[in-house]
Structure formats: structure tokens, C-alpha cells
Design an enzyme around this catalytic site. Structure first.
Site, PDB file in Angstrom:
ATOM      1  CB  SER A  96      -0.856  -0.060   1.208  1.00  0.00           C
ATOM      2  OG  SER A  96      -1.431   1.214   1.394  1.00  0.00           O
ATOM      3  CE1 TYR A 104      -3.310  -1.734   5.762  1.00  0.00           C
ATOM      4  CE2 TYR A 104      -3.409   0.349   4.683  1.00  0.00           C
ATOM      5  CZ  TYR A 104      -3.483  -0.978   4.557  1.00  0.00           C
ATOM      6  OH  TYR A 104      -3.632  -1.379   3.278  1.00  0.00           O
TER       7      TYR A 104
HETATM    8  N1  LIG Z   1      -8.738  -1.075  -0.543  1.00  0.00           N
HETATM    9  C1  LIG Z   1      -7.724  -0.029  -0.685  1.00  0.00           C
HETATM   10  O1  LIG Z   1      -7.637   1.027  -0.642  1.00  0.00           O
HETATM   11  C2  LIG Z   1      -6.314  -0.677  -0.478  1.00  0.00           C
HETATM   12  C3  LIG Z   1      -5.307   0.346  -0.797  1.00  0.00           C
HETATM   13  C4  LIG Z   1      -3.945  -0.168  -0.789  1.00  0.00           C
HETATM   14  C5  LIG Z   1      -3.656  -1.637  -0.260  1.00  0.00           C
HETATM   15  N2  LIG Z   1      -4.943  -2.359  -0.142  1.00  0.00           N
HETATM   16  C6  LIG Z   1      -4.386  -3.761   0.332  1.00  0.00           C
HETATM   17  O2  LIG Z   1      -5.131  -4.508  -0.701  1.00  0.00           O
HETATM   18  C7  LIG Z   1      -5.456  -5.705  -0.132  1.00  0.00           C
HETATM   19  C8  LIG Z   1      -6.852  -6.258  -0.461  1.00  0.00           C
HETATM   20  O3  LIG Z   1      -7.787  -5.546   0.323  1.00  0.00           O
HETATM   21  P1  LIG Z   1      -9.108  -5.204  -0.570  1.00  0.00           P
HETATM   22  O4  LIG Z   1      -9.034  -3.586  -0.487  1.00  0.00           O
HETATM   23  O5  LIG Z   1      -9.290  -5.888  -1.562  1.00  0.00           O
HETATM   24  O6  LIG Z   1     -10.072  -4.969   0.637  1.00  0.00           O
HETATM   25  P2  LIG Z   1     -11.285  -6.361   1.008  1.00  0.00           P
HETATM   26  O7  LIG Z   1     -12.230  -6.286  -0.198  1.00  0.00           O
HETATM   27  O8  LIG Z   1     -11.475  -6.046   2.550  1.00  0.00           O
HETATM   28  O9  LIG Z   1     -10.198  -7.799   0.992  1.00  0.00           O
HETATM   29  C9  LIG Z   1      -9.461  -8.156   1.951  1.00  0.00           C
HETATM   30  C10 LIG Z   1      -9.449  -9.536   1.702  1.00  0.00           C
HETATM   31  O10 LIG Z   1      -8.430  -9.997   2.475  1.00  0.00           O
HETATM   32  C11 LIG Z   1      -8.887 -11.292   3.105  1.00  0.00           C
HETATM   33  N3  LIG Z   1      -8.366 -11.410   4.516  1.00  0.00           N
HETATM   34  C12 LIG Z   1      -8.378 -10.824   5.366  1.00  0.00           C
HETATM   35  N4  LIG Z   1      -7.915 -11.333   6.522  1.00  0.00           N
HETATM   36  C13 LIG Z   1      -7.669 -12.453   6.318  1.00  0.00           C
HETATM   37  C14 LIG Z   1      -6.840 -13.784   6.652  1.00  0.00           C
HETATM   38  N5  LIG Z   1      -6.617 -13.702   8.127  1.00  0.00           N
HETATM   39  N6  LIG Z   1      -6.666 -14.796   6.306  1.00  0.00           N
HETATM   40  C15 LIG Z   1      -7.135 -14.817   4.776  1.00  0.00           C
HETATM   41  N7  LIG Z   1      -7.751 -14.092   4.219  1.00  0.00           N
HETATM   42  C16 LIG Z   1      -7.858 -12.956   4.909  1.00  0.00           C
HETATM   43  C17 LIG Z   1     -10.627 -11.079   3.014  1.00  0.00           C
HETATM   44  O11 LIG Z   1     -11.230 -12.402   2.905  1.00  0.00           O
HETATM   45  P3  LIG Z   1     -11.965 -13.059   4.429  1.00  0.00           P
HETATM   46  O12 LIG Z   1     -12.301 -11.896   5.307  1.00  0.00           O
HETATM   47  O13 LIG Z   1     -12.827 -13.970   3.648  1.00  0.00           O
HETATM   48  O14 LIG Z   1     -10.619 -13.987   4.821  1.00  0.00           O
HETATM   49  C18 LIG Z   1     -10.588 -10.448   1.700  1.00  0.00           C
HETATM   50  O15 LIG Z   1     -10.739 -11.373   0.923  1.00  0.00           O
HETATM   51  C19 LIG Z   1      -4.875  -5.875   1.235  1.00  0.00           C
HETATM   52  O16 LIG Z   1      -3.810  -6.254   1.648  1.00  0.00           O
HETATM   53  C20 LIG Z   1      -4.999  -4.353   1.562  1.00  0.00           C
HETATM   54  O17 LIG Z   1      -4.312  -3.776   2.614  1.00  0.00           O
HETATM   55  C21 LIG Z   1      -6.067  -2.026  -0.105  1.00  0.00           C
END
Ligand SMILES: NC(=O)c1ccc[n+]([C@@H]2O[C@H](COP(=O)([O-])OP(=O)(O)OC[C@H]3O[C@@H](n4cnc5c(N)ncnc54)[C@H](OP(=O)(O)O)[C@@H]3O)[C@@H](O)[C@H]2O)c1
Length: 261
Positions: free
Chosen positions: A147, A160
Site C-alpha cells: 500500500s 496499518y
Molecule cells: N482498498 C484499498 O484502498 C487498499 C489500498 C492499498 C492496499 N490495499 C490492500 O489490498 C489488499 C486487499 O484489500 P481490499 O482492498 O481488496 O479489501 P477487502 O475487500 O476487504 O479484501 C480483503 C481480503 O483479505 C481477506 N483476508 C483478511 N484477513 C484474512 C486472513 N486472516 N486470512 C485470509 N484472508 C484474509 C479477506 O477475506 P476473508 O475476510 O474472507 O478472509 C478479503 O478477501 C489488502 O492487503 C489491503 O491492505 C487496499
């Protein structure tokens, strides 16, 4: 050897068809689900993991992939998941996220612990467990979703920030430690992406989550998935070390342009 036969009649086996097997963690929603779709469309056999079994199974069925329950914070769960992956050429460490929004003076240590467990140790566990099969493939790749929070700290984000700074260090160290071996290491660092991320961060408060994206056009999960798909499709001698992707309306972690309402 697991049975990759699907109820819909399609069949995935380990004859390294197409581009080979890709593991995507956190594939039940957001960037992970979009990545599974993009990779499958690009010829990868996708193996999806997440804790919400129904959600991840639905995405797997859609892309003709295979889903297994996975909690990256639980060593036994990682071990059981990896036991079903005898061959793999790509690992996308995507599972992660943020919890809470508070100054360090009011830090919720339990939230910090979960963020470290998920975003850092989860990546270490998955990478460590799959390194042997990635290397055995002759051209393994690890793509980790970091991120811009891992390069730009911001008030109320320290828990974070600390986790994403840490995972960036892990990836940079791995890049050096694995030099000379057939494994590529990449980090994709997005800015604001409209997924369930903010809903999770704010404990299910939908109004507060929606306000994060108000008045601007954020990235979509597909935008980031396309970056991952592109990195994964470069030739074996090309290593994209880091890719930062932001919405046009965002110039940094603390700088966004919002249209007046
Ligand atoms: N959205 C943003 O603005 C943004 C920006 C920069 C980086 N990111 C990064 O992008 C990645 C994906 O996030 P997203 O934005 O797609 O959010 P999201 O829709 O909340 O997806 C997060 C995913 O991670 C899984 N997860 C969480 N804890 C877990 C665990 N203990 N074991 C296995 N799976 C787990 C969740 O699945 P379950 O709950 O079903 O396990 C879900 O599939 C993350 O690493 C986040 O930090 C996001």
C-alpha cells in the site's frame, strides 16, 4: 494429489496447463477476487484462499478455479492450504487490510496485533510455505499487495502504516536473499481502492466507509488486478520490483482532490 475436478464439469489438473497454477490469498472480495478473475482470464489455473468459505467458493466457481479455506494468521490453516498445492508458479499475497483509525496515543493493541499478523506474518507464512514449489517451477513469482501506507505514514494510520512498512521490508530482503534463484518478487502498492477495505477498517460503519471515497473517483479492484495480471505476464527475466498505482484524484496518502458537493 487433490481432485481439481469441478462440479460444473471443468477440470483443473497439474499438467501445468496454460500459464500454470496461481495462488491468490484474500480472494473472497475486492482486489483478491478481481485478481483471481483477471488471472483466470489470462490462462492461469487459480487457487483461491480466504476465511469466508461461501464467498471464496463463489468466486472460484465463477473463474473455474479451486477454493480452500485459508486464514493466513493461523499456521495450521496455512499448512493445510499449502498441502493442497503441489505445484505453483505464482503466489499473490493479497490478504490483508486495516483495522481502526486512531492516534498512537490511543492505539488499540489488539487491532495492531491482527494487522501485523495478517499483513506481515501472513505474507511471510505463505511465502515461506510455497517457496519450494515456486522455485521448483523454474520461474516462480511472488506478488505482494502492499500500500502507499507502506511508504507514506499518516496520522491515525500508524498501525496499518507499521504493518505495510514492515511487509515492504520483507519483500526487499527476499529480493536480495533469493537473487540468483528462479523467483521473481514484486510489490504492488495501491492508493485508494473502493472495496470492502474501509468497511472493515471502520468496523462495518457503511456511512463512514463511503465518506472515504466521496467526491473523488477511486481505483477499482479491477484496476489493481490488471496491474497484477500485467506483472505476472512479463517474461521470466523481467522483475517489476515495485508498482505504485493511484487514482488521478490522489497525489499521495494525505493528498486527495474532492469535487465540491
Ligand atoms: N482498498 C484499498 O484502498 C487498499 C489500498 C492499498 C492496499 N490495499 C490492500 O489490498 C489488499 C486487499 O484489500 P481490499 O482492498 O481488496 O479489501 P477487502 O475487500 O476487504 O479484501 C480483503 C481480503 O483479505 C481477506 N483476508 C483478511 N484477513 C484474512 C486472513 N486472516 N486470512 C485470509 N484472508 C484474509 C479477506 O477475506 P476473508 O475476510 O474472507 O478472509 C478479503 O478477501 C489488502 O492487503 C489491503 O491492505 C487496499
Amino acid at each position: 494429489m487433490p481432485d481439481w475436478s469441478r462440479g460444473d464439469g471443468s477440470c483443473l489438473n497439474f499438467r501445468m496447463e496454460g500459464r500454470g497454477v496461481a495462488v491468490v490469498t484474500g480472494a473472497s472480495s475486492g482486489i483478491g477476487a478481481a485478481t483471481a478473475r483477471a488471472l483466470a482470464a489470462d490462462g492461469w489455473q487459480v487457487m483461491l484462499g480466504a476465511r469466508r468459505r461461501d464467498r471464496v467458493a463463489a468466486v472460484a466457481a465463477e473463474v473455474g478455479g479451486r477454493a480452500e479455506p485459508l486464514d493466513v494468521t493461523d499456521p495450521a490453516s496455512v499448512e493445510a492450504f499449502v498441502a493442497t498445492v503441489p505445484a505453483c508458479r505464482l503466489l499473490v499475497n493479497n490478504a490483508g487490510g486495516a483495522l481502526g483509525w486512531a492516534p498512537v496515543a490511543e492505539a488499540d493493541e489488539e487491532q495492531w496485533r491482527v494487522m501485523y499478523e495478517t499483513n506481515v506474518l501472513g505474507v511471510v507464512r505463505m511465502t515461506k510455505a510455497l517457496l519450494p514449489v515456486l522455485e521448483a517451477s523454474g520461474d516462480g513469482q511472488v506478488i505482494t499487495v502492499g500500500s502507499i501506507a507502506g511508504t507514506e505514514p499518516y496520522p491515525n494510520g500508524a498501525g496499518y502504516n507499521a504493518a505495510k512498512f514492515a511487509v515492504r521490508a520483507v519483500m526487499a530482503v527476499l529480493r536480495q536473499e533469493l537473487l540468483g534463484r528462479p523467483i521473481r518478487l514484486s510489490e504492488v502498492d495501491p492508493g485508494l481502492v473502493e472495496t470492502e477495505f474501509s468497511l472493515v477498517r471502520f468496523g462495518g460503519d457503511a456511512a463512514r466507509a463511503a465518506a472515504v471515497y466521496e467526491g473523488l473517483t477511486p481505483l477499482t479492484a479491477q484496476d489493481v488486478a490488471e496491474c497484477i495480471r500485467w506483472i505476472a505476464s512479463r517474461p521470466a527475466h523481467v522483475n517489476i520490483d515495485q508498482l505504485v498505482v493511484l487514482a488521478r484524484d490522489q497525489a499521495g496518502a494525505r493528498q486527495v482532490h474532492r469535487r465540491p458537493s
